[in-house]
Design an enzyme around this catalytic site. Structure first.
Site, short mmCIF file in Angstrom:
data_model
loop_
_atom_site.label_atom_id
_atom_site.label_comp_id
_atom_site.label_asym_id
_atom_site.label_seq_id
_atom_site.Cartn_x
_atom_site.Cartn_y
_atom_site.Cartn_z
N CYS A 1 18.63 -3.88 105.57
CA CYS A 1 17.88 -5.03 105.07
C CYS A 1 16.99 -4.56 103.93
O CYS A 1 16.10 -3.73 104.13
CB CYS A 1 17.05 -5.65 106.18
SG CYS A 1 16.03 -7.04 105.62
N CYS B 1 13.16 -5.62 104.65
CA CYS B 1 12.49 -4.79 105.65
C CYS B 1 12.57 -3.31 105.31
O CYS B 1 11.85 -2.50 105.92
CB CYS B 1 13.10 -5.03 107.03
SG CYS B 1 12.94 -6.72 107.64
N CYS C 1 17.59 -0.04 108.22
CA CYS C 1 18.85 -0.47 108.80
C CYS C 1 18.55 -1.16 110.13
O CYS C 1 17.76 -0.66 110.95
CB CYS C 1 19.77 0.73 109.02
SG CYS C 1 20.57 1.30 107.51
N HIS D 1 17.98 -12.00 107.08
CA HIS D 1 16.52 -11.95 107.00
C HIS D 1 16.02 -13.37 106.80
O HIS D 1 16.37 -14.04 105.84
CB HIS D 1 16.05 -11.06 105.85
CG HIS D 1 14.56 -10.87 105.83
ND1 HIS D 1 13.93 -9.83 106.48
CD2 HIS D 1 13.57 -11.61 105.26
CE1 HIS D 1 12.63 -9.94 106.31
NE2 HIS D 1 12.38 -11.01 105.58
N CYS D 2 15.18 -13.83 107.73
CA CYS D 2 14.72 -15.22 107.72
C CYS D 2 13.30 -15.31 107.16
O CYS D 2 12.35 -14.77 107.77
CB CYS D 2 14.76 -15.80 109.13
SG CYS D 2 14.22 -17.53 109.20
#
Length: 323
Positions: free
Chosen positions: A130, A133, A136, A143-144
């Site tokens: 991600c 973030c 991993c 990703h919200c």
């Protein structure tokens, strides 16, 4: 450097704005429904849905995504060997040698080992990096921004329940407020503050209900097929190529993968998903067997491993044949 750190802090602060917006709307809906309208006959069900909404949203926001275990990370010696090697084919050999010890069955589009050069690890099946973030995430879905968190193995169940209970919450508000909206429309209501809350509650509830209905329906379809959002757009690649149904075990087992085997916990935001996020059962294991292990077994049958050079040389031969 100081400017860059300041920009990162600003970005992190702005990332919490959608969460703050959801929290404010939730608090306002409670105030408008309970304090202003005082719909006593509907308060019990309203409070149950409100608590479930808040609980599942909290778990979706603050349940941290899980990173791969230490055994998937490269050792310092392997990192040096990999980074100092300039030939791509030898780098692939190094990754293949490390992956032989791990339960990984999915591959890149060209059949190579899935490796994250940022986290310096072999990616477990269904794991992705991600960029928001900067890590991993096991069984990453997406990703919200509305929860300011990465949805993956650790909180996917909570995210689904959040969608379900927020959908019911909006539907219940719209259904119970609608008759008061009719009274407002026909001029039976004279309280100006009540008019505002009725209008706003109804239209906000309907707006969110429609958008959540499509999102929740899409994720229900994903769960029924045992796919993540990323896998729906790009099918996982196995030994015999891409297979969008590679993890599809059937409807019931697919549900159990996310919600667990204890049905009494399915509707509660309590962790009950099967496994640890590093390995997932596959529809046909023969289609997704580790090609390194498969080749090694085949060579043993052909007598190749009967060479007197020893096990270390046989292992290097296996790596060369795979890459």
């Amino acid at each position: 450097m100081a400017l860059w750190r300041g920009l990162r802090c600003c970005r992190r602060a702005f990332a919490w704005l959608p969460v703050l917006l959801i929290a404010l709307l939730l608090l306002w809906s409670y105030y408008g429904y309970v304090c202003e309208l005082c719909l006593v006959a509907y308060l019990v069900v309203f409070h149950i849905l409100f608590v479930l909404f808040v609980w599942t949203y909290w778990k979706s926001v603050f349940t941290l995504p899980i990173q791969p275990a230490k055994k998937f990370h490269m050792s310092y010696a392997d990192q040096e060997r990999y980074e100092n090697e300039e030939r791509p084919e030898v780098q692939r050999q190094i990754l293949a040698e490390i992956a032989r010890k791990l339960p990984v069955y999915t591959r890149t589009g060209n059949g190579g080992i899935r490796f994250c050069d940022r986290c310096q690890l072999i990616k477990p099946d269904r794991c992705h990096h991600c960029s928001v973030c900067a890590m991993c995430v096991l069984k990453m879905d997406h990703h919200c921004p509305w929860v300011n968190n990465c949805i993956g193995f650790s909180n996917y169940k909570f995210f689904l329940l959040f969608l379900a209970y927020s959908l019911l919450y909006c539907l219940y508000i719209a259904a119970t407020v609608f008759k008061y909206f009719i009274k407002y429309w026909t001029g039976e209501l004279t309280n100006g503050r009540s008019k505002f809350h009725i209008l706003f509650l109804l239209f906000v509830a309907i707006m969110f209900f429609v958008s959540l209905m499509f999102l929740f329906g899409y994720h229900c379809w994903l769960v029924s097929r045992n796919r993540s959002t990323l896998e729906a757009f790009s099918a996982p690649v196995f030994q015999n190529g891409p297979d969008k149904n590679g993890f599809n075990l059937g409807f019931v087992k697919n549900l159990q993968q996310v919600f667990g085997e204890e049905k009494k916990l399915w509707l509660l935001p309590i962790a009950s998903s099967q496994g640890d996020g590093h390995f997932f059962p596959m529809r046909a294991l023969s289609e997704a067997r580790n090609p390194l292990l498969t080749n090694e077994e085949q060579w043993e049958e052909d007598g190749i491993d009967e060479e007197p050079q020893g096990s270390g040389e046989a292992s290097s031969l296996a790596i060369e044949r795979e890459t």
